[in-house]
Scaffold this active site. Sequence first.
Site, PDB file in Angstrom:
ATOM      1  N   CYS A   2       0.830  -1.189   0.000  1.00  0.00           N
ATOM      2  CA  CYS A   2       0.000   0.000   0.000  1.00  0.00           C
ATOM      3  C   CYS A   2       0.872   1.250   0.000  1.00  0.00           C
ATOM      4  CB  CYS A   2      -0.894   0.027   1.242  1.00  0.00           C
ATOM      5  SG  CYS A   2      -1.872  -1.475   1.479  1.00  0.00           S
ATOM      6  N   LEU A  54      -3.380  -1.679  -2.186  1.00  0.00           N
ATOM      7  CA  LEU A  54      -3.239  -2.701  -3.217  1.00  0.00           C
ATOM      8  C   LEU A  54      -3.634  -4.006  -2.545  1.00  0.00           C
ATOM      9  CD1 LEU A  54      -2.273  -3.570  -6.085  1.00  0.00           C
ATOM     10  CD2 LEU A  54      -0.014  -3.931  -5.077  1.00  0.00           C
ATOM     11  N   ASP A 106      -3.474  -9.403   7.310  1.00  0.00           N
ATOM     12  CA  ASP A 106      -2.357  -9.311   8.245  1.00  0.00           C
ATOM     13  C   ASP A 106      -2.385  -8.002   9.025  1.00  0.00           C
ATOM     14  OD1 ASP A 106      -1.810  -7.902   5.937  1.00  0.00           O
ATOM     15  OD2 ASP A 106       0.289  -8.494   5.805  1.00  0.00           O
ATOM     16  N   ILE A 304      13.537  -9.412 -19.108  1.00  0.00           N
ATOM     17  CA  ILE A 304      13.663  -8.525 -20.264  1.00  0.00           C
ATOM     18  C   ILE A 304      15.073  -8.661 -20.816  1.00  0.00           C
ATOM     19  CG2 ILE A 304      11.905  -6.881 -19.516  1.00  0.00           C
ATOM     20  CD1 ILE A 304      14.171  -5.013 -18.690  1.00  0.00           C
TER      21      ILE A 304
END
Length: 654
Positions: A2, A54, A106, A304
Amino acid sequence: MCGITGFWRMGGDGGDGLRGQAEAMSARLRHRGPDDCGVWCDERAGLALAQQRLSVLDLSAAGHQPMHSACGRYVVVFNGEIYNHVDLRHRLAGEGEAVAWRGHSDTETLLACLVAWGVEETLRSCVGMFAFALWDRQRRELTLARDRMGEKPLYYGWQGDTLLFGSELKALRAHPAFNAAIDRNALALFLRHDCVPAPHTIYNGIYKLRPGYLLRIGPKDRRDTQQWSYWRYNDAVASGYASPFDGTDTEAADALEKQLGDSISTQLLSDVPLGAFLSGGIDSSTVVALMQARSHRAVKTFTIGFAESGYDEAMHARAVADHLGTDHTELYVRPDDALSVIPSLPSIFCEPFADSSQIPTFLISQLARRTVTVALSGDGGDELFGGYNRYLAARTTWGRVQRLPLSSRRALAGVLRAVTPEAWDHMMERAKPLLPRRWHLAMAGDKAHKLSEVLTLSSGQAYLLSLASCWKNPEGVVAGASEPITVLTDPTSWPRTDDLAQWMMAMDAQSYLPDDILVKVDRSAMANSLETRVPMLDHRVVEFALRMPLHLKIRDGQGKWILRQVLHRYVPRELIERPKMGFALPMDHWLRGPLREWAEALLDERRLRDEGYFDPVPIRKTWEEHLSGRRNWQRQLWTVLMFQGWLEENQGAS
């Protein structure tokens, strides 16, 4: 994962403006948590807490923050993950704590532990990465805390009678009390380290809470403040020396495999799709191998690659992925793709940051976020297990250098510097037909002058500072600066070790790792709303690694020896044994080519002089030498360019 923020205006009623100010601060962190947001205010105290969420564990409304304890005394905003939170719930039950759980987040577990055990015992019991702000409504105290290794960020500082705090500086900037005065002394630190080391930030009066620390502010006034550590890396070093691992090589590999495997198992807990970064190197390959061994389905892995010769590791990652059977995704990045990220960097990092591997880290995070919300990484392996080349050099180059008297070394350094880099290059070209191929040095003049610097150093500690330094004399570049003392220059903060390489590893773990590597990973990932987890930085893995003697880490001219033994159980040696590359870019060529016009505008002599932060003379000299090809000053130039880009982005911004 978050974004958290808030403020406490001392001296009374905050009125109706509290919520609006907190919402404005929180909005700047939406990329860190696009799934939910919340604000809570204590108008009487003048305090506001805000969070952008999030959702990773407990996707329901039961995970909403700011979250209140069941007793109503505490309110918290929390960023991160507590990996052992289920075990903590069982412990509470075993101690007779009858908690009426509302959900399975949590954060709720953290609050219940805080009520039962208090802040310090809770912090010592938690395994995870986190930063949080806790308001005690009864005592009118605010506590800020950060995880042991510094995976999650937390900034704070007084602006007048208002305390501001948050996950990123951009949130603090949104408060009307914020004063964006640049700290020139911190700018000097930035030029030396490519980042601003904790506890400093680029702004006067704003600080980073150091890893393993908590800060408590009482109700009286801003002087009613205490800051202390609940876990110290140096204590873990001392404990490791007092109780070293004394088993066989096989027993050491078994124990490490179990400890790291247990860490990975706890970090696979997620209510959203999860994957891993895979470079094909030792660290990420070990993490992915242990993940795949514990998964019933193919782990999603991401790599990548770059078309430029010497910079591409994608083929190696693909070979490891094929062997392990992961669900592998790779993306070959064109120069235009990488260059397009550069304008966004000042916003992503919100204070000057100049590790150029920030670009590929952002791009791989962007790639992973297309299909997962959480990605595990292999960071930390170098610092814990002796992976950087400088640790080997401490036992070879520096070991040989220090045998010579300092007066002799200084004389030899003078001889090396008396010949220009161009002349050294010319002599090397003429001598190549007479020399073995392994002695054919590219940019021999550059290397000769760097060796001259090493020869004049008086100690191993000075050797590390020299290696860590981008600009060797930043006070001569930043106008009016006086470089502050840092962990690298303060002997009272040094761990006690009996070997230079061990000391260097411990220092990197407390400086380069949290101030550079973890900042790069956190900001690059969170800019894409991606949570990253770092299994090797579970403090139990760290403490076990610190018990291992050096011969288990560096052996036969190789670093990470014991980690390689674990990996060889899963991946054939020939797939991963190759020279270390790192996450590099051809920045030296780009600055002479596609980035030249952009860089020239930022390094314009009149512009530098008018802005007043830098002496233009050494910068222009460095730029001209780089353009000529006589020297490779990409690191030094990138640092100045990142400040200039950040300054352009933030001047006049609220």
